[in-house]
Design an enzyme around this catalytic site. Structure first.
Site, PDB file in Angstrom:
ATOM      1  N   GLY A   1      39.975  41.722  27.001  1.00  0.00           N
ATOM      2  CA  GLY A   1      39.729  41.075  27.842  1.00  0.00           C
ATOM      3  C   GLY A   1      40.420  39.880  28.203  1.00  0.00           C
ATOM      4  O   GLY A   1      41.392  39.547  27.526  1.00  0.00           O
ATOM      5  N   ARG A   2      39.954  38.880  29.147  1.00  0.00           N
ATOM      6  CA  ARG A   2      40.626  37.754  29.479  1.00  0.00           C
ATOM      7  C   ARG A   2      39.593  36.472  29.600  1.00  0.00           C
ATOM      8  O   ARG A   2      38.521  36.786  29.849  1.00  0.00           O
ATOM      9  CB  ARG A   2      41.396  37.800  30.880  1.00  0.00           C
ATOM     10  CG  ARG A   2      42.334  39.005  30.939  1.00  0.00           C
ATOM     11  CD  ARG A   2      43.309  38.968  31.890  1.00  0.00           C
ATOM     12  NE  ARG A   2      43.919  37.957  32.413  1.00  0.00           N
ATOM     13  CZ  ARG A   2      44.955  37.383  31.751  1.00  0.00           C
ATOM     14  NH1 ARG A   2      45.915  38.067  30.789  1.00  0.00           N
ATOM     15  NH2 ARG A   2      45.528  36.304  32.119  1.00  0.00           N
TER      16      ARG A   2
ATOM     17  N   HIS B   1      45.552  64.949  58.980  1.00  0.00           N
ATOM     18  CA  HIS B   1      45.643  66.137  58.036  1.00  0.00           C
ATOM     19  C   HIS B   1      47.053  66.222  57.646  1.00  0.00           C
ATOM     20  O   HIS B   1      47.995  66.234  58.784  1.00  0.00           O
ATOM     21  CB  HIS B   1      45.004  67.378  58.657  1.00  0.00           C
ATOM     22  CG  HIS B   1      45.406  68.524  57.871  1.00  0.00           C
ATOM     23  ND1 HIS B   1      44.602  68.834  56.791  1.00  0.00           N
ATOM     24  CD2 HIS B   1      46.115  69.535  58.225  1.00  0.00           C
ATOM     25  CE1 HIS B   1      44.963  70.056  56.223  1.00  0.00           C
ATOM     26  NE2 HIS B   1      45.806  70.392  56.912  1.00  0.00           N
TER      27      HIS B   1
ATOM     28  N   LEU C   1      56.623  30.592  39.928  1.00  0.00           N
ATOM     29  CA  LEU C   1      55.429  30.582  40.821  1.00  0.00           C
ATOM     30  C   LEU C   1      54.715  31.900  40.810  1.00  0.00           C
ATOM     31  O   LEU C   1      55.229  32.746  40.285  1.00  0.00           O
ATOM     32  CB  LEU C   1      55.665  30.119  42.214  1.00  0.00           C
ATOM     33  CG  LEU C   1      56.046  28.710  42.466  1.00  0.00           C
ATOM     34  CD1 LEU C   1      56.412  28.513  43.899  1.00  0.00           C
ATOM     35  CD2 LEU C   1      55.065  27.669  42.149  1.00  0.00           C
ATOM     36  N   GLY C   2      53.481  32.150  41.245  1.00  0.00           N
ATOM     37  CA  GLY C   2      52.981  33.335  41.153  1.00  0.00           C
ATOM     38  C   GLY C   2      51.955  33.789  40.185  1.00  0.00           C
ATOM     39  O   GLY C   2      51.242  35.062  40.112  1.00  0.00           O
ATOM     40  N   GLY C   3      51.886  32.690  38.955  1.00  0.00           N
ATOM     41  CA  GLY C   3      50.792  33.098  38.231  1.00  0.00           C
ATOM     42  C   GLY C   3      51.010  34.416  37.419  1.00  0.00           C
ATOM     43  O   GLY C   3      52.052  34.885  37.336  1.00  0.00           O
TER      44      GLY C   3
ATOM     45  N   GLY D   1      39.547  49.054  28.483  1.00  0.00           N
ATOM     46  CA  GLY D   1      39.456  48.638  29.947  1.00  0.00           C
ATOM     47  C   GLY D   1      40.592  48.894  30.775  1.00  0.00           C
ATOM     48  O   GLY D   1      41.464  49.685  30.260  1.00  0.00           O
ATOM     49  N   VAL D   2      40.694  48.490  32.017  1.00  0.00           N
ATOM     50  CA  VAL D   2      41.966  48.704  32.935  1.00  0.00           C
ATOM     51  C   VAL D   2      43.340  48.375  32.317  1.00  0.00           C
ATOM     52  O   VAL D   2      44.061  49.159  32.216  1.00  0.00           O
ATOM     53  CB  VAL D   2      41.795  47.799  34.047  1.00  0.00           C
ATOM     54  CG1 VAL D   2      42.747  48.217  35.083  1.00  0.00           C
ATOM     55  CG2 VAL D   2      40.270  48.250  35.043  1.00  0.00           C
TER      56      VAL D   2
HETATM   57  C1  LIG Z   1      48.722  42.979  32.469  1.00  0.00           C
HETATM   58  C2  LIG Z   1      47.803  42.716  33.804  1.00  0.00           C
HETATM   59  C3  LIG Z   1      47.902  43.514  34.746  1.00  0.00           C
HETATM   60  C4  LIG Z   1      46.958  43.307  36.004  1.00  0.00           C
HETATM   61  N1  LIG Z   1      46.879  43.998  36.921  1.00  0.00           N
HETATM   62  C5  LIG Z   1      46.222  43.732  37.952  1.00  0.00           C
HETATM   63  C6  LIG Z   1      46.141  44.311  39.280  1.00  0.00           C
HETATM   64  O1  LIG Z   1      47.006  45.726  39.045  1.00  0.00           O
HETATM   65  N2  LIG Z   1      45.302  44.062  40.200  1.00  0.00           N
HETATM   66  C7  LIG Z   1      44.570  43.012  40.116  1.00  0.00           C
HETATM   67  O2  LIG Z   1      43.793  42.775  41.079  1.00  0.00           O
HETATM   68  N3  LIG Z   1      44.646  42.265  39.110  1.00  0.00           N
HETATM   69  C8  LIG Z   1      45.400  42.448  38.106  1.00  0.00           C
HETATM   70  N4  LIG Z   1      45.539  41.553  37.150  1.00  0.00           N
HETATM   71  C9  LIG Z   1      44.592  40.665  37.010  1.00  0.00           C
HETATM   72  C10 LIG Z   1      45.270  39.437  37.744  1.00  0.00           C
HETATM   73  O3  LIG Z   1      46.627  39.171  37.394  1.00  0.00           O
HETATM   74  C11 LIG Z   1      44.447  38.110  37.922  1.00  0.00           C
HETATM   75  O4  LIG Z   1      43.126  38.410  38.386  1.00  0.00           O
HETATM   76  C12 LIG Z   1      45.108  37.184  38.776  1.00  0.00           C
HETATM   77  O5  LIG Z   1      46.249  36.732  38.472  1.00  0.00           O
HETATM   78  C13 LIG Z   1      44.317  35.933  38.827  1.00  0.00           C
HETATM   79  O6  LIG Z   1      44.853  34.875  39.945  1.00  0.00           O
HETATM   80  P1  LIG Z   1      44.404  33.327  39.659  1.00  0.00           P
HETATM   81  O7  LIG Z   1      45.304  32.615  40.880  1.00  0.00           O
HETATM   82  O8  LIG Z   1      42.944  33.144  39.574  1.00  0.00           O
HETATM   83  O9  LIG Z   1      45.180  32.937  38.335  1.00  0.00           O
HETATM   84  P2  LIG Z   1      46.540  33.320  37.500  1.00  0.00           P
HETATM   85  O10 LIG Z   1      47.404  34.233  38.307  1.00  0.00           O
HETATM   86  O11 LIG Z   1      46.251  33.290  36.186  1.00  0.00           O
HETATM   87  O12 LIG Z   1      47.349  31.820  37.546  1.00  0.00           O
HETATM   88  C14 LIG Z   1      46.851  30.597  37.310  1.00  0.00           C
HETATM   89  C15 LIG Z   1      48.286  29.683  37.344  1.00  0.00           C
HETATM   90  O13 LIG Z   1      47.861  28.506  36.797  1.00  0.00           O
HETATM   91  C16 LIG Z   1      48.586  27.938  35.992  1.00  0.00           C
HETATM   92  N5  LIG Z   1      47.920  26.866  35.352  1.00  0.00           N
HETATM   93  C17 LIG Z   1      46.659  26.920  34.378  1.00  0.00           C
HETATM   94  N6  LIG Z   1      46.539  25.981  33.999  1.00  0.00           N
HETATM   95  C18 LIG Z   1      47.280  24.807  34.654  1.00  0.00           C
HETATM   96  C19 LIG Z   1      47.396  23.357  34.452  1.00  0.00           C
HETATM   97  N7  LIG Z   1      46.532  22.731  34.005  1.00  0.00           N
HETATM   98  N8  LIG Z   1      48.585  22.801  35.271  1.00  0.00           N
HETATM   99  C20 LIG Z   1      49.379  23.599  35.945  1.00  0.00           C
HETATM  100  N9  LIG Z   1      49.143  24.807  36.025  1.00  0.00           N
HETATM  101  C21 LIG Z   1      48.233  25.410  35.378  1.00  0.00           C
HETATM  102  C22 LIG Z   1      49.189  29.206  34.986  1.00  0.00           C
HETATM  103  O14 LIG Z   1      50.414  28.790  34.246  1.00  0.00           O
HETATM  104  C23 LIG Z   1      49.039  30.288  35.975  1.00  0.00           C
HETATM  105  O15 LIG Z   1      50.327  30.389  36.284  1.00  0.00           O
HETATM  106  C24 LIG Z   1      46.125  41.967  35.820  1.00  0.00           C
HETATM  107  C25 LIG Z   1      46.174  41.122  34.641  1.00  0.00           C
HETATM  108  C26 LIG Z   1      47.048  41.223  33.638  1.00  0.00           C
HETATM  109  C27 LIG Z   1      47.176  40.480  32.564  1.00  0.00           C
END
Ligand SMILES: Cc1cc2nc3c(=O)[nH]c(=O)nc-3n(C[C@H](O)[C@H](O)[C@H](O)COP(=O)(O)OP(=O)(O)OC[C@H]3O[C@@H](n4cnc5c(N)ncnc54)[C@H](O)[C@@H]3O)c2cc1C
Length: 463
Positions: free
Chosen positions: A270-271, A442, A40-42, A180-181
């Site tokens: 980008g993403r 401070h 979990l955790g994306g 970018g970031v």
């Molecule tokens: C290297 C990197 C560093 C980052 N650093 C930061 C940071 O420091 N701070 C910050 O704010 N953001 C950061 N981000 C961006 C951040 O990770 C995303 O904005 C955030 O994770 C988005 O959350 P979300 O819940 O929309 O989707 P996600 O975190 O992308 O999660 C979506 C989940 O859905 C699942 N999924 C997709 N389609 C399906 C399906 N059809 N069925 C079942 N499961 C599915 C995927 O497997 C995934 O686990 C970073 C991103 C990257 C790549």
């Protein structure tokens, strides 16, 4: 509920999805969450925010030891890199935090449905051989790496952000495509550990979307640290032979091409939103030209009962934005009034120093009307100076007539932490005077925010 399996089914367990699921369950709704990843955790917890910060934090210590920062404080050390252990602590952080979400799901009675979800109707998704029907479905499928046409990511020589987190050895020459970031953070990790890093950026400055002065100053600071920048430059091709890549680049405006050799190329341009394989059409949904799912102010899509949040909808692709939307969408589903103020979403780049901002850039604020700007250099902040962290500044942008704060930008070692108070002040509709007359402890870096606010009306103390 009769023949529904769930009141709320969330697709995706990133910071948007898992937070929405937990809040929905807390509000007494029967909730499930579908996730196709093993954990979990994306993106955020598995391959994004958390592992990148684990590598940034560890490499910062290495850099401080290797590049004289610790010696300045009377600590003489010659660091020896144990990259396996560094990767080990990254993996450990990911394991603990993703496991933590699993624990929270159990605690809140959120059912984790393992597999890939695809719509079969507006209220039904198929996950493996299970058909799941829900009164409300929240799409929180996030985003994935945007490919560069013609450039194949092999995760060995040409990597995306996930590959760049896991390099088994420090590259000699790394080229980062995209300033970018993510490119700057991961480029910084490997530069600190000894790679020669060149960032190629199509635009004339790094960090698009950030305040102009902050972009320029960040470029200067990172250059001083050894990152090389090729701005206004486009990559026209990457060829890989064995374990080396040759990039062909040319001026964005046209002109003579040149080549750059690299042993690692990071593509970070980008993403893009994840909607492939969701069968949105079966639910009567589509995407806009940018591939995003359109929503209204309450996170409702055009189909009743289907909601969407996070990276898959318009807005900044940030974990905390997704989390706040997760809370708000669950509250709206429960009949409450979930709101996210999209004008006050902080952005942070976790380089050293950190770069952070919230609200309008000076350029955008000036387009809307007359503004007053107060600036304060970190060099004049007693704590930053004492800590040998002289780079950076704080900038407060306020409406010239009402004094209401429109934007705050910081470059400072702890800018990501400092920006929280600016966001909170803006959320409360603060004026620059409100910040200036708030007592700040401070010696802290945050005093620079107070002084920049004082500078809006021309009266800082320490410059
Ligand atoms: C290297 C990197 C560093 C980052 N650093 C930061 C940071 O420091 N701070 C910050 O704010 N953001 C950061 N981000 C961006 C951040 O990770 C995303 O904005 C955030 O994770 C988005 O959350 P979300 O819940 O929309 O989707 P996600 O975190 O992308 O999660 C979506 C989940 O859905 C699942 N999924 C997709 N389609 C399906 C399906 N059809 N069925 C079942 N499961 C599915 C995927 O497997 C995934 O686990 C970073 C991103 C990257 C790549």
């Amino acid at each position: 509920m009769a023949d529904y399996d769930f009141d709320v089914l969330v697709i995706g367990s990133g910071p948007g999805g898992y937070v929405a699921a937990i809040r929905a369950a807390q509000l007494g709704l029967k909730t499930g969450c579908v996730e196709s990843r093993e954990t979990l955790g994306g993106t955020c917890l598995n391959v994004g925010c958390i592992p990148s910060k684990a590598m940034l934090h560890a490499s910062e210590f290495y850099d401080h030891a290797a590049n004289g920062m610790m010696a300045k404080m009377g600590i003489k050390v010659t660091p020896e890199l144990d990259l396996d252990t560094m990767h080990g602590q990254r993996k450990d952080a990911v394991k603990q935090l993703t496991g933590g979400i699993e624990f929270l799901f159990k605690k809140n009675k959120v059912e984790w449905i393992k597999g890939h979800a695809a719509f079969t109707a507006a209220d039904t998704v198929q996950v493996g051989d299970r058909s799941v029907r829900a009164k409300n479905i929240v799409i929180a499928t996030g985003s994935s790496v945007t490919p560069l046409p013609g450039v194949e990511i092999d995760q060995k020589v040409v990597v995306d952000s996930t590959g760049a987190l896991e390099l088994p050895k420090v590259p000699e020459q790394m080229v980062v495509i995209g300033g970018g970031v993510i490119g700057l953070e991961l480029g910084s990790v490997w530069r600190r550990l000894g790679a020669k890093v060149t960032v190629v950026e199509f635009l004339d400055q790094i960090l698009p979307g950030f305040d102009g002065e902050v972009r320029k100053e960040s470029n200067k600071i990172l250059k001083k640290q050894g990152l090389e920048f090729k701005l206004s430059t486009k990559v026209t091709g990457v060829t890989v032979k064995g374990d080396k890549a040759t990039l062909t680049v040319e001026p964005a405006a046209g002109g003579a091409a040149e080549t750059i050799e690299a042993d690692t190329v990071l593509v970070s341009i980008g993403r893009k939103p994840n909607t492939d394989g969701l069968a949105l059409d079966k639910a009567g949904l589509g995407t806009n030209q940018r591939g995003q799912i359109e929503i209204d102010h309450d996170f409702r899509t055009s189909v009743p009962g289907i909601w969407a949040i996070g990276d898959v909808v318009p807005g900044p692709m940030l974990a905390h934005k997704a989390e706040d939307e997760g809370i708000a969408v669950a509250e709206n589903i429960a009949g409450q009034h979930g709101i996210v103020n999209h004008d006050v979403i902080p952005s942070v780049v976790y380089t050293w120093p950190e770069i952070a901002g919230v609200g309008l850039t000076e350029e955008a604020a000036k387009e809307r009307g007359e503004v007053k700007v107060g600036k304060f250099p970190m060099l004049a902040n007693s704590r930053a100076k004492t800590n040998h962290e002289p780079d950076g500044f704080v900038k407060v942008i306020a409406d010239a007539k009402t004094d209401r704060v429109l934007g705050v930008w910081c470059i400072a070692s702890v800018a990501g932490t400092m920006i929280a108070q600016a966001a909170q002040a803006m959320e409360f509709g603060a004026t620059s005077e409100d910040i200036a007359y708030t007592c700040h402890a401070h010696p802290t870096h945050s005093e620079a925010i107070k002084e920049a606010a004082m500078a809006v009306t021309g009266k800082p103390i320490h410059v």
